[in-house]
Design an enzyme around this catalytic site. Structure first.
Site, mmCIF file in Angstrom:
data_model
loop_
_atom_site.group_PDB
_atom_site.id
_atom_site.type_symbol
_atom_site.label_atom_id
_atom_site.label_comp_id
_atom_site.label_asym_id
_atom_site.label_seq_id
_atom_site.Cartn_x
_atom_site.Cartn_y
_atom_site.Cartn_z
ATOM 1 N N GLN A 31 -14.097 -55.412 -66.353
ATOM 2 C CA GLN A 31 -13.647 -54.632 -67.516
ATOM 3 C C GLN A 31 -14.762 -54.631 -68.569
ATOM 4 O OE1 GLN A 31 -9.623 -55.753 -68.806
ATOM 5 N NE2 GLN A 31 -9.359 -56.830 -66.863
ATOM 6 N N ASP B 190 -21.860 -49.544 -52.726
ATOM 7 C CA ASP B 190 -21.559 -48.420 -53.604
ATOM 8 C C ASP B 190 -22.802 -48.082 -54.420
ATOM 9 O OD1 ASP B 190 -21.674 -50.340 -55.693
ATOM 10 O OD2 ASP B 190 -19.533 -50.749 -55.453
ATOM 11 N N LYS C 288 -18.942 -43.994 -52.219
ATOM 12 C CA LYS C 288 -17.486 -43.994 -52.102
ATOM 13 C C LYS C 288 -16.863 -43.341 -53.315
ATOM 14 C CE LYS C 288 -16.976 -48.586 -54.223
ATOM 15 N NZ LYS C 288 -16.604 -49.989 -54.024
ATOM 16 N N ALA D 265 -11.555 -56.498 -50.029
ATOM 17 C CA ALA D 265 -12.399 -56.293 -48.843
ATOM 18 C C ALA D 265 -12.254 -54.901 -48.234
ATOM 19 C CB ALA D 265 -12.124 -57.363 -47.783
#
Length: 312
Positions: A99, A171, A194, A226
């Site tokens: 966050q 990613d 992704k 995962a």
């Protein structure tokens, strides 16, 4: 230079397994404190030895439940009220780090809130490892020593002597980390792109780069459910990879994570002990960060540079 204060190392309840290794590596005994729990779930902390004028190091990862963070804050407050000279929060895993920005309307920035609470409680310095976002260091107005698990992972990767090695990022956000590994190891890099509709759910993924006949190593800062990691491993094996391994610092491993790992194409998952495993798995190997943190604590205490702690 400030006067040399005696050193005291204490552990929070949930991270004692790691704190004992750190104290053993540093040749120092863990200090004694108790955590009194009431029947309604409330708890109180108290030191069982003096910390007056001492350089206090508090070892506690702040993974769920929130009691771990609250216990750390209360230990800090207790040390400050007991006239400790300096208070250092040693947080192998910094919870709420995901966050780190306001990515949609009306949400909190949890990482900044935690930073503010630590500072307000009385922390003089933070030692942590592989933050989810490097810019979290800027949330603090106190020194932050940000260590990297790469100093443990890279020697292990080299020792494996894998042929046709390629480094992968799970990613786009992890591209910088993967690129640093790839440059250091002098290997190619691939990226998994992704898209998500919500947290912990991957809608679509594709591989950017060639993994044919390669031994792939995916590097990341943490592994939670995962889903991304196992989907990436399966896709790479389908694309012709010889093997797929993952090196992730923080083993959050919540929800269906263990089942996904067991049923995936992952050859091996290598993690650190910044978070204790909930259960064992033949596919999961744990490398300890105890020596890394023990060395850093000693250098910080002795006002020495910690630059050589950063391999990457």
């Amino acid at each position: 230079m400030p006067p040399k204060a005696p050193i005291k190392i204490f552990s929070g309840t949930s991270t004692r397994y790691l704190a004992e290794k750190i104290s053993l590596s540093s040749g120092r005994e863990l200090g004694s404190h108790n955590c009194l729990r009431f029947s309604d779930g409330e708890f109180a902390t108290a030191y069982e030895e003096t910390v007056r004028g001492s350089h206090v190091f508090l070892i506690q990862s702040t993974f769920p439940p929130a009691d771990n963070l609250m216990e750390l804050l209360m230990l800090v407050d207790a040390a400050k009220r007991a006239s400790a000279y300096k208070i250092v929060a040693v947080m192998p895993y910094f919870g709420y780090a995901r966050q780190d920005r306001k990515d949609q309307p009306r949400v909190s920035i949890g990482a900044k809130l935690v930073a503010d609470m630590l500072s307000t409680a009385g922390v003089d310095r933070v030692i942590t490892m592989d933050l989810h976002a490097d810019q979290i260091q800027g949330f603090f107005d106190i020194p932050v020593d940000h260590l990297y698990a790469s100093s443990i992972f890279v020697p292990h990767i080299k020792h494996m002597n894998l042929e046709n090695l390629v480094i992968a990022s799970p990613d786009v956000g992890g591209t910088k980390r993967a690129n640093t590994y790839a440059k250091f190891l002098e290997t190619p890099m691939v990226i998994c792109h992704k898209s998500r509709s919500k947290a912990n759910v991957v809608d679509e993924m594709r591989i950017i780069g060639d993994v044919t006949d390669k031994n792939v190593i995916i590097v990341d800062d943490m592994i939670d459910t995962a889903g991304t990691m196992t989907k990436a491993a399966d896709m790479m094996m389908e694309a012709g990879a010889r093997s797929v391994r993952a090196f992730t610092t923080h083993a959050v491993l919540s929800g269906p994570a263990y089942d996904r790992i067991e049923n995936s194409s992952l050859t091996e998952l290598i993690v650190t002990d910044s978070i204790p495993l909930k259960k064992s798995s033949p596919k999961i190997k744990v490398l300890s960060v105890a020596q890394l943190f023990a060395d850093t604590i000693e250098k910080v205490y002795n006002y020495q540079s910690i630059s050589n702690q950063f391999l990457l």
